[in-house]
Design an enzyme around this catalytic site. Structure first.
Site, mmCIF file in Angstrom:
data_model
loop_
_atom_site.group_PDB
_atom_site.id
_atom_site.type_symbol
_atom_site.label_atom_id
_atom_site.label_comp_id
_atom_site.label_asym_id
_atom_site.label_seq_id
_atom_site.Cartn_x
_atom_site.Cartn_y
_atom_site.Cartn_z
ATOM 1 N N ASN A 180 -3.136 167.635 34.007
ATOM 2 C CA ASN A 180 -3.115 167.684 32.538
ATOM 3 C C ASN A 180 -2.112 166.639 32.033
ATOM 4 O O ASN A 180 -0.916 166.730 32.320
ATOM 5 C CB ASN A 180 -2.712 169.100 32.114
ATOM 6 C CG ASN A 180 -2.706 169.263 30.603
ATOM 7 O OD1 ASN A 180 -2.242 168.383 29.887
ATOM 8 N ND2 ASN A 180 -3.208 170.372 30.120
ATOM 9 N N HIS A 191 1.205 165.897 28.125
ATOM 10 C CA HIS A 191 2.633 165.673 27.878
ATOM 11 C C HIS A 191 3.018 164.200 27.818
ATOM 12 O O HIS A 191 4.053 163.853 27.269
ATOM 13 C CB HIS A 191 3.485 166.422 28.903
ATOM 14 C CG HIS A 191 3.458 167.898 28.648
ATOM 15 N ND1 HIS A 191 4.152 168.475 27.621
ATOM 16 C CD2 HIS A 191 2.760 168.885 29.229
ATOM 17 C CE1 HIS A 191 3.903 169.769 27.599
ATOM 18 N NE2 HIS A 191 3.062 170.042 28.572
ATOM 19 N N HIS A 236 -6.179 168.385 26.115
ATOM 20 C CA HIS A 236 -6.419 169.406 25.089
ATOM 21 C C HIS A 236 -6.402 168.725 23.726
ATOM 22 O O HIS A 236 -5.360 168.202 23.317
ATOM 23 C CB HIS A 236 -5.303 170.460 25.191
ATOM 24 C CG HIS A 236 -5.440 171.611 24.233
ATOM 25 N ND1 HIS A 236 -4.576 172.674 24.264
ATOM 26 C CD2 HIS A 236 -6.318 171.866 23.234
ATOM 27 C CE1 HIS A 236 -4.919 173.543 23.320
ATOM 28 N NE2 HIS A 236 -5.960 173.072 22.674
ATOM 29 N N ARG A 291 -6.003 169.392 20.348
ATOM 30 C CA ARG A 291 -5.582 170.493 19.474
ATOM 31 C C ARG A 291 -6.012 170.236 18.028
ATOM 32 O O ARG A 291 -6.116 169.086 17.608
ATOM 33 C CB ARG A 291 -4.055 170.638 19.519
ATOM 34 C CG ARG A 291 -3.512 171.193 20.823
ATOM 35 C CD ARG A 291 -2.014 171.406 20.684
ATOM 36 N NE ARG A 291 -1.730 172.353 19.631
ATOM 37 C CZ ARG A 291 -1.505 173.659 19.803
ATOM 38 N NH1 ARG A 291 -1.504 174.171 21.026
ATOM 39 N NH2 ARG A 291 -1.263 174.439 18.777
ATOM 40 N N ARG A 302 -1.303 167.471 17.865
ATOM 41 C CA ARG A 302 0.125 167.232 18.139
ATOM 42 C C ARG A 302 0.353 166.292 19.326
ATOM 43 O O ARG A 302 1.412 165.717 19.452
ATOM 44 C CB ARG A 302 0.866 168.549 18.298
ATOM 45 C CG ARG A 302 0.848 169.188 19.621
ATOM 46 C CD ARG A 302 1.887 170.291 19.756
ATOM 47 N NE ARG A 302 1.728 171.391 18.822
ATOM 48 C CZ ARG A 302 1.950 172.679 19.149
ATOM 49 N NH1 ARG A 302 2.350 172.999 20.348
ATOM 50 N NH2 ARG A 302 1.790 173.630 18.269
ATOM 51 N N GLU A 354 -10.035 170.686 26.947
ATOM 52 C CA GLU A 354 -9.686 171.990 26.386
ATOM 53 C C GLU A 354 -9.781 171.920 24.873
ATOM 54 O O GLU A 354 -9.365 170.914 24.273
ATOM 55 C CB GLU A 354 -8.256 172.365 26.754
ATOM 56 C CG GLU A 354 -8.017 172.541 28.219
ATOM 57 C CD GLU A 354 -6.530 172.784 28.494
ATOM 58 O OE1 GLU A 354 -5.739 172.921 27.545
ATOM 59 O OE2 GLU A 354 -6.177 172.806 29.661
ATOM 60 N N THR A 409 -0.121 177.105 24.878
ATOM 61 C CA THR A 409 -1.131 178.168 24.867
ATOM 62 C C THR A 409 -0.536 179.437 25.483
ATOM 63 O O THR A 409 -0.312 179.506 26.686
ATOM 64 C CB THR A 409 -2.372 177.713 25.679
ATOM 65 O OG1 THR A 409 -2.639 176.355 25.351
ATOM 66 C CG2 THR A 409 -3.573 178.552 25.338
ATOM 67 N N GLU A 431 -10.949 180.160 33.586
ATOM 68 C CA GLU A 431 -9.647 179.693 34.052
ATOM 69 C C GLU A 431 -8.669 180.831 33.800
ATOM 70 O O GLU A 431 -8.498 181.276 32.659
ATOM 71 C CB GLU A 431 -9.212 178.425 33.305
ATOM 72 C CG GLU A 431 -7.835 177.961 33.772
ATOM 73 C CD GLU A 431 -7.441 176.585 33.272
ATOM 74 O OE1 GLU A 431 -8.322 175.806 32.849
ATOM 75 O OE2 GLU A 431 -6.227 176.299 33.307
ATOM 76 N N HIS A 488 -1.449 177.106 34.021
ATOM 77 C CA HIS A 488 -0.377 177.336 33.047
ATOM 78 C C HIS A 488 0.912 177.750 33.751
ATOM 79 O O HIS A 488 0.957 178.778 34.409
ATOM 80 C CB HIS A 488 -0.738 178.391 31.998
ATOM 81 C CG HIS A 488 0.040 178.154 30.738
ATOM 82 N ND1 HIS A 488 -0.429 177.389 29.696
ATOM 83 C CD2 HIS A 488 1.296 178.508 30.392
ATOM 84 C CE1 HIS A 488 0.485 177.315 28.751
ATOM 85 N NE2 HIS A 488 1.544 177.973 29.154
HETATM 86 N N1 PXP Z 1 -4.735 175.117 31.615
HETATM 87 C C1 PXP Z 1 -4.836 175.365 30.292
HETATM 88 C C2 PXP Z 1 -6.085 176.010 29.781
HETATM 89 C C3 PXP Z 1 -3.810 174.995 29.399
HETATM 90 O O1 PXP Z 1 -3.924 175.240 28.083
HETATM 91 C C4 PXP Z 1 -2.678 174.334 29.934
HETATM 92 C C5 PXP Z 1 -1.586 173.891 29.004
HETATM 93 O O2 PXP Z 1 -2.055 172.934 28.132
HETATM 94 C C6 PXP Z 1 -2.628 174.087 31.307
HETATM 95 C C7 PXP Z 1 -3.660 174.497 32.132
HETATM 96 C C8 PXP Z 1 -1.484 173.357 31.946
HETATM 97 O O3 PXP Z 1 -0.313 174.117 31.814
HETATM 98 P P1 PXP Z 1 1.072 173.491 32.240
HETATM 99 O O4 PXP Z 1 1.325 172.322 31.347
HETATM 100 O O5 PXP Z 1 2.036 174.608 32.017
HETATM 101 O O6 PXP Z 1 0.957 173.087 33.671
#
Ligand code: PXP
Length: 260
Positions: free
Chosen positions: A6, A9, A42, A44, A48, A69, A100, A150, A213
């Protein structure tokens, strides 16, 4: 196990300055070159981090499947249908949240979720639902037409962090989890058992199972023990780790350029 990286960030850092640095497409390239099996982003509603143009470019240039996402907002679903990612993962979204915070509420929003899955299906986009690891949520996901779930590992990760990291001594301690170690240890085991049972049930009714997550370099081994989970989506810990695996080089390079 498939690893979905992901890269939201990276966009968080970029948006903090509103410049194209760090370049998200460079993050895409490095993640793919380093073995990511999938890229997860994602879009959003509040934009953001990931922007609409990022979605277009990432889907266009990614060498691996893109898991997009999104919320069940109609405008967002419309964008997703047009962008045609390899998969959409429906997630809950609240404007004020930091991230989330829990799985989708499949019961309150059943009609909207079903309709979103239908529209995505029409656009040939398979849908995964980001849900809490409960048997009811798994069963309902299947009934709503999802092909994958998920499992939200945030609760597990929070307990793990309260037990095994510096979190309790920081400003971000989780007040509701300030509990004696033996209680936390039991809660951790319960959270792992819930994930295990949910994954087993999901696989038994023909759903593909991902998890994500809060997973990091310390806690991921617990999830690796759950055979039915075949994909992990991980963001924060990878981007955070990359700072420290790269910060020394970055400082050295600037130091060299600023020598007279
Ligand atoms: N999976 C989903 C559905 C999420 O919303 C997120 C956070 O955006 C993640 C995975 C990844 O989470 P993390 O950034 O805590 O590894």
């Amino acid at each position: 196990m498939k690893l979905g990286v992901n890269i939201d960030h990276v966009a968080v850092l970029r948006e903090a300055r509103k410049v194209n640095d760090p370049d998200i497409l460079q993050a895409l390239y490095v993640a793919c070159e380093s073995g990511a099996d999938q890229i997860t982003i994602h879009l959003r509603e509040d934009r953001r981090h990931i922007q609409d143009s990022d979605v277009t470019n990432i889907i266009r240039f990614s060498k691996v499947p893109v898991n997009l996402e999104c919320s069940i907002d109609e405008e967002i679903i419309h964008i997703v249908c047009n962008e045609k990612p390899h998969r959409a993962t429906l997630v809950p979204e609240k404007r004020e949240e930091v991230t989330t915070e829990g799985g989708l509420d499949l019961f309150t929003h059943a009609d909207a979720i079903k309709s979103a899955i239908g529209q995505l299906d029409q656009a040939s986009i398979p849908t995964s639902l980001f849900i809490d690891p409960t048997i009811e949520a798994i069963t309902h996901s299947k009934e709503l037409g999802a092909v994958m779930v998920e499992l939200h590992t945030g609760h597990f990760a929070n307990i793990y962090a309260m037990l095994h990291s510096s979190l309790p001594y920081s400003n971000h301690t989780i007040k509701t989890l300030e509990l004696p170690r033996n209680v936390l240890e039991q809660k951790l085991q319960d959270a792992i058992d819930a994930l295990q049972q949910a994954a087993k049930h999901a696989a038994s009714i023909g759903l593909e199972v991902a998890a994500g997550h809060g997973l990091n370099y310390q806690n991921v081994h617990h999830i690796m023990g759950i055979q039915e989970i075949t994909e992990l989506n991980i963001g924060q810990s990878i981007v955070a780790r990359s700072l420290f695996s790269g910060l020394d080089k970055a400082v050295r390079e600037m130091k060299r350029l600023t020598q007279r």
